[in-house]
Design a protein around this motif. Structure first.
Motif, PDB file in Angstrom:
ATOM      1  N   PHE A 219      20.501  66.470  46.082  1.00 60.43           N
ATOM      2  CA  PHE A 219      20.313  66.906  47.468  1.00 60.43           C
ATOM      3  C   PHE A 219      19.144  67.875  47.653  1.00 60.43           C
ATOM      4  CE2 PHE A 219      23.908  64.645  48.807  1.00 60.43           C
ATOM      5  CZ  PHE A 219      24.914  64.787  47.852  1.00 60.43           C
ATOM      6  N   ARG A 220      18.200  67.829  46.718  1.00 56.78           N
ATOM      7  CA  ARG A 220      17.055  68.736  46.822  1.00 56.78           C
ATOM      8  C   ARG A 220      16.241  68.493  48.090  1.00 56.78           C
ATOM      9  NH1 ARG A 220      16.138  64.867  43.086  1.00 56.78           N
ATOM     10  NH2 ARG A 220      14.180  63.660  43.167  1.00 56.78           N
ATOM     11  N   SER A 221      16.241  67.238  48.566  1.00 58.27           N
ATOM     12  CA  SER A 221      15.421  66.920  49.750  1.00 58.27           C
ATOM     13  C   SER A 221      16.012  67.458  51.047  1.00 58.27           C
ATOM     14  CB  SER A 221      15.233  65.401  49.868  1.00 58.27           C
ATOM     15  OG  SER A 221      16.484  64.759  50.065  1.00 58.27           O
ATOM     16  N   ILE A 222      17.293  67.857  51.035  1.00 58.04           N
ATOM     17  CA  ILE A 222      17.909  68.360  52.271  1.00 58.04           C
ATOM     18  C   ILE A 222      18.427  69.787  52.108  1.00 58.04           C
ATOM     19  CG2 ILE A 222      18.559  66.036  53.050  1.00 58.04           C
ATOM     20  CD1 ILE A 222      21.477  66.782  52.266  1.00 58.04           C
ATOM     21  N   LYS A 223      17.945  70.504  51.079  1.00 56.23           N
ATOM     22  CA  LYS A 223      18.502  71.826  50.780  1.00 56.23           C
ATOM     23  C   LYS A 223      18.324  72.812  51.931  1.00 56.23           C
ATOM     24  CE  LYS A 223      16.501  74.617  47.941  1.00 56.23           C
ATOM     25  NZ  LYS A 223      15.914  75.234  46.724  1.00 56.23           N
ATOM     26  N   ASN A 224      17.307  72.600  52.769  1.00 54.97           N
ATOM     27  CA  ASN A 224      17.065  73.525  53.881  1.00 54.97           C
ATOM     28  C   ASN A 224      17.760  73.100  55.175  1.00 54.97           C
ATOM     29  OD1 ASN A 224      15.398  75.295  52.360  1.00 54.97           O
ATOM     30  ND2 ASN A 224      13.699  73.848  52.560  1.00 54.97           N
ATOM     31  N   LYS A 225      18.341  71.901  55.167  1.00 53.47           N
ATOM     32  CA  LYS A 225      19.095  71.466  56.341  1.00 53.47           C
ATOM     33  C   LYS A 225      20.447  72.175  56.370  1.00 53.47           C
ATOM     34  CE  LYS A 225      17.083  66.825  56.879  1.00 53.47           C
ATOM     35  NZ  LYS A 225      16.600  67.019  58.252  1.00 53.47           N
TER      36      LYS A 225
ATOM     37  N   ASN B 261      21.222  75.761  52.190  1.00 54.00           N
ATOM     38  CA  ASN B 261      21.657  76.245  53.504  1.00 54.00           C
ATOM     39  C   ASN B 261      23.054  75.712  53.817  1.00 54.00           C
ATOM     40  OD1 ASN B 261      21.695  77.381  56.048  1.00 54.00           O
ATOM     41  ND2 ASN B 261      20.444  75.784  56.984  1.00 54.00           N
ATOM     42  N   ILE B 262      24.052  76.265  53.121  1.00 54.37           N
ATOM     43  CA  ILE B 262      25.441  75.844  53.325  1.00 54.37           C
ATOM     44  C   ILE B 262      26.007  76.648  54.499  1.00 54.37           C
ATOM     45  CG2 ILE B 262      27.692  75.498  52.271  1.00 54.37           C
ATOM     46  CD1 ILE B 262      25.388  73.968  50.907  1.00 54.37           C
ATOM     47  N   THR B 263      26.275  75.973  55.581  1.00 49.71           N
ATOM     48  CA  THR B 263      26.691  76.673  56.801  1.00 49.71           C
ATOM     49  C   THR B 263      28.197  76.639  57.047  1.00 49.71           C
ATOM     50  OG1 THR B 263      26.292  74.680  58.105  1.00 49.71           O
ATOM     51  CG2 THR B 263      24.471  76.244  57.906  1.00 49.71           C
ATOM     52  N   GLY B 264      28.935  75.881  56.255  1.00 44.73           N
ATOM     53  CA  GLY B 264      30.370  75.838  56.469  1.00 44.73           C
ATOM     54  C   GLY B 264      31.088  74.994  55.444  1.00 44.73           C
TER      55      GLY B 264
ATOM     56  N   VAL C 254      26.003  71.458  62.031  1.00 44.37           N
ATOM     57  CA  VAL C 254      25.504  71.002  60.733  1.00 44.37           C
ATOM     58  C   VAL C 254      24.651  69.747  60.904  1.00 44.37           C
ATOM     59  CG1 VAL C 254      27.546  71.914  59.557  1.00 44.37           C
ATOM     60  CG2 VAL C 254      27.464  69.498  60.164  1.00 44.37           C
ATOM     61  N   ASP C 255      23.792  69.531  59.910  1.00 45.00           N
ATOM     62  CA  ASP C 255      22.937  68.338  59.909  1.00 45.00           C
ATOM     63  C   ASP C 255      23.441  67.281  58.932  1.00 45.00           C
ATOM     64  OD1 ASP C 255      20.392  70.768  59.992  1.00 45.00           O
ATOM     65  OD2 ASP C 255      20.971  69.515  61.701  1.00 45.00           O
ATOM     66  N   ALA C 256      24.292  67.699  58.007  1.00 47.73           N
ATOM     67  CA  ALA C 256      24.813  66.755  57.005  1.00 47.73           C
ATOM     68  C   ALA C 256      26.120  67.288  56.435  1.00 47.73           C
ATOM     69  CB  ALA C 256      23.806  66.542  55.884  1.00 47.73           C
ATOM     70  N   ILE C 257      26.967  66.363  55.984  1.00 41.62           N
ATOM     71  CA  ILE C 257      28.229  66.708  55.331  1.00 41.62           C
ATOM     72  C   ILE C 257      28.209  66.112  53.925  1.00 41.62           C
ATOM     73  CG2 ILE C 257      30.737  66.383  55.334  1.00 41.62           C
ATOM     74  CD1 ILE C 257      30.547  66.153  58.411  1.00 41.62           C
ATOM     75  N   ILE C 258      28.614  66.906  52.937  1.00 41.93           N
ATOM     76  CA  ILE C 258      28.697  66.420  51.554  1.00 41.93           C
ATOM     77  C   ILE C 258      30.146  66.538  51.091  1.00 41.93           C
ATOM     78  CG2 ILE C 258      27.945  66.733  49.174  1.00 41.93           C
ATOM     79  CD1 ILE C 258      25.335  67.912  50.309  1.00 41.93           C
ATOM     80  N   ILE C 259      30.732  65.398  50.739  1.00 43.86           N
ATOM     81  CA  ILE C 259      32.116  65.372  50.265  1.00 43.86           C
ATOM     82  C   ILE C 259      32.118  65.736  48.785  1.00 43.86           C
ATOM     83  CG2 ILE C 259      34.147  63.928  49.862  1.00 43.86           C
ATOM     84  CD1 ILE C 259      33.310  62.296  52.336  1.00 43.86           C
ATOM     85  N   ASN C 260      32.596  66.926  48.480  1.00 44.12           N
ATOM     86  CA  ASN C 260      32.586  67.445  47.112  1.00 44.12           C
ATOM     87  C   ASN C 260      34.011  67.501  46.581  1.00 44.12           C
ATOM     88  OD1 ASN C 260      31.277  68.610  44.807  1.00 44.12           O
ATOM     89  ND2 ASN C 260      32.143  70.567  45.410  1.00 44.12           N
ATOM     90  N   SER C 261      34.515  66.348  46.196  1.00 43.56           N
ATOM     91  CA  SER C 261      35.898  66.251  45.728  1.00 43.56           C
ATOM     92  C   SER C 261      35.936  65.449  44.437  1.00 43.56           C
ATOM     93  CB  SER C 261      36.754  65.538  46.784  1.00 43.56           C
ATOM     94  OG  SER C 261      36.400  64.163  46.838  1.00 43.56           O
ATOM     95  N   ASP C 262      37.113  65.254  43.925  1.00 40.53           N
ATOM     96  CA  ASP C 262      37.284  64.296  42.847  1.00 40.53           C
ATOM     97  C   ASP C 262      36.809  62.939  43.362  1.00 40.53           C
ATOM     98  OD1 ASP C 262      39.115  63.939  40.136  1.00 40.53           O
ATOM     99  OD2 ASP C 262      38.969  62.128  41.346  1.00 40.53           O
TER     100      ASP C 262
END
Length: 708
Positions: free
Chosen positions: A18-24, A46-49, A77-85
């Motif tokens: 996710f380096r290309s969206i790190k500032n989003k 830029n983790i906003t929530g 937010v501009d994007a959501i990342i599902i960080n789960s199993d």
């Protein structure tokens, strides 16, 4: 070169993906361990929530970042990342897909997407038919006839022709005859449509160099194999019994090479009330068949005049269209294989490449249990551990609770005369970490292991310490052990001597247990049995005892990035080719579901006391609904026993080839079947879902109910 921890690897992968969206503006979905260890390593993003399925968590914080509501999330937010199993990726996306318009990613870098499943089977007109509808038709009939194979009874293989493939393997394994009996049997169709099994084998005798004894032995083996494979279709058998209760005249009609006596033997084995010979019509004895209609013509001339006749069968031509031509009403009952092929499970058919696969899917078609995955693992474990000359297997708690019991049954069924012991071994991350905590480095490692909760809960859960007023300033503070480890090391100082004293006591008690109940002796070779993945417990048990072990897992991290890999030896059953991280293993993708259903009736084992007893975390939902796990395991046991009883002779002779096949395959039917059944292919009853609870007190006290 210093090896990286799994947390460092997860952080590096995330940063790369996710380096290309790190500032989003990014929202991370997930409040579990993965996010707790990730967030301290991506502070420049830029983790906003944080997003969580439980709306009551909105406003709370994880690593200083607030939990926000999924409602109107696209406004902030501009994007959501599902960080789960990974096993929960698609489940979570299904949950939020209709509520968000911003891009959603999985933590492995993929754009979130739902599987493109073919749902045309849902429109099949057959699914509108019902048991009651057929019963009503029976009520209106004077005489009822049933097709036998695939209607009243069925075989526990996916395709009928696989009976001959199985026969071929058994002929080579048991009779030591090198002949392609499957193809020979197919060629024997030249005998004619009305040939009996005796005539078929007479033809085979003429076309081969087989002796009279060979022919007799193979024919007996075919009959015995077939009778072992046959089971009743309960609903249809109930309708047959209903006919008898109502006083209706009932016939069995089949295009088959077996004699009436053979058919009666099969029916009796399946628990079906056997009619007299006059009411069993077999094509090879009547010299007429259902395919051409000649058998229906004879049948109608005998019973049709003045009677309303109904025939029930699975073949749309032989059992449905052809009887109607002779004035016989008919009703179509789909066979088990056709049901599977007209269901969401149809895609699995392409994975049936071996006789073993056919037996597995045939058993699934006959009764849906969670057995295939355990069957493959336990048989693999049996032969692989013996090949490795393992004297004793240690089934690690809690994943080993059912595995140890089921392995006992497998070992009894496959008994090859070799001696091997096994036991259920109390162990947990907490137990082994504390028992091996002997110096400052060990202490720092245990302190920093992931945990999310209050400082007071952390101290009790990790060290059996009840906090005092001396740390009142911190006791109720929410901590994340990964990011807060430096602070925790300061706060914990008043308790350090007590912690080390407790660790020494627990180490002494555990070693005493291992050398008595656990019976770990240096002169024996040991294997450990666990779900997977890094081999942490295996490594620390080895460090504590000084005894080398071989690890047998569903899947394992065999990559050089695994910090333990140079010290321990592991093998993964559902791991193929050069997939050293088991990224392609479906068992790993759904590992939480395996773990929650093979777990023990007790909470996490905290330590062994002075009397050698396990002291466990208090029971939770997982234990409250343990009877559900027992019922599921009963189904698995039935499945495994059926599979072994069908395929034992081949397994006993060809076990080395079986192990090699498992290692060489790119994936297995059992692995694929398990994954897809939990990924929308089947509807799991609410009663079973009550047992889907996952807990790990060492990283936090929250118990999670899993979803499908």
């Amino acid at each position: 070169m210093e090896q990286k921890s799994k947390y460092d690897i997860e952080i590096e992968n995330f940063r790369h993906n996710f380096r290309s969206i790190k500032n989003k503006r990014i929202a991370i979905y997930g409040m579990g361990r993965r996010s707790a260890t990730l967030l301290p390593g991506i502070t420049d993003f830029n983790i906003t929530g944080i997003l969580d399925r439980d709306e009551s968590n909105v406003g709370k914080e994880l690593c200083g970042i607030k939990v926000i509501s999924i409602k109107n999330v696209e406004n902030c937010v501009d994007a959501i990342i599902i960080n789960s199993d990974p096993s929960n990726y698609e489940i979570i996306y299904k949950r939020i897909a209709n509520d968000v318009t911003v891009p959603v990613y999985y933590a492995d870098g993929r754009i979130a997407a739902l599987s493109d499943k073919d749902t045309r089977y849902e429109q099949n007109e057959y699914w509108k038919s019902s048991y009651q509808e057929l019963k009503d038709k029976i009520d209106k009939a004077d005489i009822v006839s049933f097709d036998i194979f695939d209607t009243l009874i069925m075989r526990k293989v996916f395709s009928p022709e696989d009976v001959f493939r199985l026969l071929g393997e058994k002929v080579r394994a048991e009779l030591k005859l090198d002949c392609e009996i499957a193809s020979i049997r197919a060629q024997a169709a030249q005998c004619g449509a009305y040939a009996t099994i005796n005539e078929i084998y007479g033809y085979i005798k003429k076309c081969t160099n087989l002796t009279d004894k060979n022919i007799s032995d193979i024919m007996k083996m075919e009959k015995d194999t077939d009778i072992d494979l046959c089971i009743v279709r309960r609903d249809i058998a109930d309708l047959y019994e209903y006919c008898l209760t109502c006083g209706k005249e009932v016939y069995f009609i089949s295009d088959m090479y077996y004699t009436i006596q053979d058919i009666k033997r099969i029916l009796d084995k399946c628990g079906v009330t056997v009619p007299d010979d006059e009411h069993i019509w077999i094509s090879c004895e009547k010299k007429a068949d259902k395919v051409s209609g000649s058998l229906w013509e004879k049948y109608f001339k005998l019973v049709g005049k003045g009677n309303k006749c109904l025939h029930i069968g699975d073949n749309k031509t032989c059992d449905v269209k052809n009887p109607v031509r002779y004035g016989i009403d008919s009703y179509y009952v789909m066979g088990a294989k056709d049901m599977l092929m007209n269901s969401s499970m149809a895609e699995l058919a392409s994975d049936v490449n071996t006789v073993s696969d056919s037996i597995c899917l045939g058993l699934v078609a006959s009764k849906l249990f969670n057995g295939p995955l355990l069957e493959k693992f336990l048989i693999w474990l049996y032969y692989k551990s013996r090949k490795d000359e393992i004297d004793k297997l240690l089934f690690f708690a809690r994943d080993g609770y059912f595995l140890e019991k089921d392995y006992t049954m497998v070992a009894e069924l496959l008994d090859d005369g070799s001696k091997q012991e096994w036991c259920y071994l109390p162990i947990s991350r907490r137990l082994i970490y504390i028992a091996t905590m002997e110096n400052e480095d060990d202490f720092n490692r245990v302190v920093a292991f992931p945990y999310v909760g209050t400082f007071a809960d952390y101290m009790k859960s990790r060290f059996e310490i009840i906090v005092t007023d001396e740390t009142s300033e911190y006791n109720d503070r929410q901590i994340n052990a990964v990011g807060d480890s430096k602070n925790i090391l300061k706060w914990i100082q008043p308790y350090k001597d007590k912690i080390m004293k407790q660790a020494k006591k627990e180490r002494k008690n555990y070693l005493a247990y291992l050398t008595s109940d656990g019976d770990m002796k240096k002169e024996l070779s040991y294997g450990t049995v666990d779900l997977g993945y890094y081999g942490t417990n295996q490594y620390y048990l080895q460090r504590l005892t000084g005894i080398k072990t071989k690890g047998y897992c569903f899947y394992a991290c065999l990559s050089k990035d695994n910090v333990y890999i140079n010290e321990i030896s592991m093998d993964g059953c559902f791991q193929y080719g050069d997939d050293y991280m088991a990224e392609k293993s479906f068992a790993r993708k759904k590992n939480m579901y395996i773990e929650t259903f093979i777990t023990a009736p007790h909470g996490m084992i905290r330590y062994i006391d002075n009397q050698g007893k396990m002291i466990c975390k208090l029971d939770g939902k997982s234990q409250e609904y343990f009877d559900i796990k027992e019922k599921v395991n009963c189904g698995a046991v039935d499945f495994i026993a059926d599979y072994i009883n069908i395929y034992k002779a081949v397994l006993v002779v060809n076990n080395n080839e079986y192990i090699k096949l498992m290692q060489d395959r790119r994936e297995s039917l059992e692995d694929n079947l398990f994954y897809n059944m939990l990924n929308g292919m089947c509807n799991v009853s609410k009663d079973i879902l009550e047992g889907f609870y996952f807990d790990n007190d060492f990283v936090g006290g929250k118990e999670i109910q899993l979803e499908i």
